[in-house]
Design a protein around this motif. Sequence first.
Motif, PDB file in Angstrom:
ATOM      1  N   UNK A   1       0.840  -1.202   0.000  1.00  0.00           N
ATOM      2  CA  UNK A   1       0.000   0.000   0.000  1.00  0.00           C
ATOM      3  C   UNK A   1       0.873   1.250   0.000  1.00  0.00           C
ATOM      4  N   UNK A   2       1.900   1.253   0.850  1.00  0.00           N
ATOM      5  CA  UNK A   2       2.798   2.409   0.931  1.00  0.00           C
ATOM      6  C   UNK A   2       3.511   2.627  -0.408  1.00  0.00           C
ATOM      7  N   UNK A   3       3.921   1.551  -1.054  1.00  0.00           N
ATOM      8  CA  UNK A   3       4.583   1.656  -2.355  1.00  0.00           C
ATOM      9  C   UNK A   3       3.654   2.303  -3.379  1.00  0.00           C
ATOM     10  N   UNK A   4       2.401   1.816  -3.450  1.00  0.00           N
ATOM     11  CA  UNK A   4       1.434   2.366  -4.407  1.00  0.00           C
ATOM     12  C   UNK A   4       1.204   3.848  -4.113  1.00  0.00           C
ATOM     13  N   UNK A   5       1.035   4.170  -2.837  1.00  0.00           N
ATOM     14  CA  UNK A   5       0.771   5.554  -2.442  1.00  0.00           C
ATOM     15  C   UNK A   5       1.936   6.469  -2.836  1.00  0.00           C
ATOM     16  N   UNK A   6       3.160   6.019  -2.626  1.00  0.00           N
ATOM     17  CA  UNK A   6       4.327   6.823  -2.990  1.00  0.00           C
ATOM     18  C   UNK A   6       4.384   7.070  -4.493  1.00  0.00           C
ATOM     19  N   UNK A   7       4.053   6.043  -5.272  1.00  0.00           N
ATOM     20  CA  UNK A   7       4.082   6.173  -6.731  1.00  0.00           C
ATOM     21  C   UNK A   7       3.008   7.119  -7.244  1.00  0.00           C
ATOM     22  N   UNK A   8       1.927   7.292  -6.473  1.00  0.00           N
ATOM     23  CA  UNK A   8       0.815   8.148  -6.896  1.00  0.00           C
ATOM     24  C   UNK A   8       0.737   9.442  -6.076  1.00  0.00           C
ATOM     25  N   UNK A   9       1.856   9.799  -5.473  1.00  0.00           N
ATOM     26  CA  UNK A   9       1.964  11.053  -4.715  1.00  0.00           C
ATOM     27  C   UNK A   9       0.889  11.189  -3.622  1.00  0.00           C
ATOM     28  N   UNK A  10       0.624  10.090  -2.938  1.00  0.00           N
ATOM     29  CA  UNK A  10      -0.313  10.082  -1.819  1.00  0.00           C
ATOM     30  C   UNK A  10       0.472   9.746  -0.550  1.00  0.00           C
ATOM     31  N   UNK A  11       0.258  10.504   0.515  1.00  0.00           N
ATOM     32  CA  UNK A  11       0.905  10.207   1.788  1.00  0.00           C
ATOM     33  C   UNK A  11       0.004   9.222   2.551  1.00  0.00           C
ATOM     34  N   UNK A  12       0.367   7.953   2.499  1.00  0.00           N
ATOM     35  CA  UNK A  12      -0.470   6.919   3.103  1.00  0.00           C
ATOM     36  C   UNK A  12      -0.645   7.126   4.600  1.00  0.00           C
ATOM     37  N   UNK A  13       0.370   7.682   5.267  1.00  0.00           N
ATOM     38  CA  UNK A  13       0.312   7.850   6.715  1.00  0.00           C
ATOM     39  C   UNK A  13      -0.611   8.998   7.109  1.00  0.00           C
ATOM     40  N   UNK A  14      -0.783   9.972   6.214  1.00  0.00           N
ATOM     41  CA  UNK A  14      -1.767  11.025   6.458  1.00  0.00           C
ATOM     42  C   UNK A  14      -3.166  10.561   6.089  1.00  0.00           C
ATOM     43  N   UNK A  15      -3.223   9.610   5.154  1.00  0.00           N
ATOM     44  CA  UNK A  15      -4.526   9.124   4.667  1.00  0.00           C
ATOM     45  C   UNK A  15      -5.238   8.291   5.728  1.00  0.00           C
ATOM     46  N   UNK A  16      -4.540   7.396   6.394  1.00  0.00           N
ATOM     47  CA  UNK A  16      -5.166   6.584   7.434  1.00  0.00           C
ATOM     48  C   UNK A  16      -4.123   5.980   8.379  1.00  0.00           C
ATOM     49  N   UNK A  17      -4.613   5.467   9.512  1.00  0.00           N
ATOM     50  CA  UNK A  17      -3.770   4.734  10.455  1.00  0.00           C
ATOM     51  C   UNK A  17      -3.600   3.310   9.942  1.00  0.00           C
ATOM     52  N   UNK A  18      -2.470   2.670  10.323  1.00  0.00           N
ATOM     53  CA  UNK A  18      -2.195   1.323   9.835  1.00  0.00           C
ATOM     54  C   UNK A  18      -1.591   0.439  10.925  1.00  0.00           C
ATOM     55  N   UNK A  19      -2.032  -0.813  10.950  1.00  0.00           N
ATOM     56  CA  UNK A  19      -1.438  -1.827  11.821  1.00  0.00           C
ATOM     57  C   UNK A  19      -1.259  -3.103  10.987  1.00  0.00           C
TER      58      UNK A  19
END
Length: 336
Positions: free
Chosen positions: A254-272
């Motif tokens: 998920x983090x890889x996809x988000x980085x490639x699409x200029x999305x900050x996954x950690x700002x988008x949601x919490x993750x465990x």
Amino acid sequence: MKDIAQAAGVSLSTVSLVLNDRPVRVSDKTRKRIKQIAAETHYQPNSAAVSLSRHVSYNIGLIVPDITNPFFAQMTREINEQLAQHGYSTLFADSNNSAEKERHILHNMVSRGVDGILLVPSNEFFYQDMEKLQKQIDETGKPFVLVNATADKLKVCSVNFDNFQGAALATQELIDHGHRNIAFIQGKAQYVNAPERYQGYRQTLEKNGLTFHPDFLYEGDYSIESGYQAASSIINNNEVTAVLSSSDMMLFGIIKWANEHQVNAFNRFSMIGFDNDPYDVITQYPLTTVDQQISKMVSESVGALLKMIVDKKITHQKLIVTPELIRRRSVRMIKK
């Protein structure tokens, strides 16, 4: 040993008893002389001969599903180290998550005379006919421990992590931080430990009076690629504020996809995630994860196997290891 006996002026049997630290009627001077000659001649016992005479090989077969996965790599290292402490060597094989390869490897290890087998099962393991699988395990005639899995339909010793409790702890952590719309990436239905993690997630939602939403449920194979494939749907689901993944690897996807699409996954949601992967701490925000207590699981597995070998009695006990939630920075509080 014949050369040592000749040089020391004693019998071959005396040399054998001294070098194996067995009781023998010789003086301390003679005993010391025999060991000195052995050291000077660089004597090494023939392990094959010892194995034949004692009907043991001091080798343990270890089968894992994917050595490239950091979780299984760490487990393999722990098993190898703990077995070595007890004087055993590890005969290792990677099944590449194939039940067919597991069968061939198991047969090969038995033919090589291992004293026992530790099997970390593939994702295909539980797709098999259980009666045929039970027959194959029984026919090995070897002490056998199933590691990181529980098989209720098999008579076998198993050591597993409490997957239900692990998922429950993670889900409760997200709820306690104000999250109500929690996506869950589960393993496929018959994957090892997948059903227990799903039930831990779902029952914890219900326990807190939260509605289970089927459209918050995603499926993967514990790999980075499967997380990558699910990323678009999860990130674009605007209701979701948190993600619980059945493996850390899928969160990496998920983090890889988000980085490639200029999305900050950690700002988008919490993750465990699950597994407490060593790479969890190098992401932008270190990942909160469920630690499966590998050292404890390995200790229980090795202990159970060696006890069967020593006692010469095969047992079918089921041991469960308690999970631990490792809190880091990937979970944030939101307004309830």
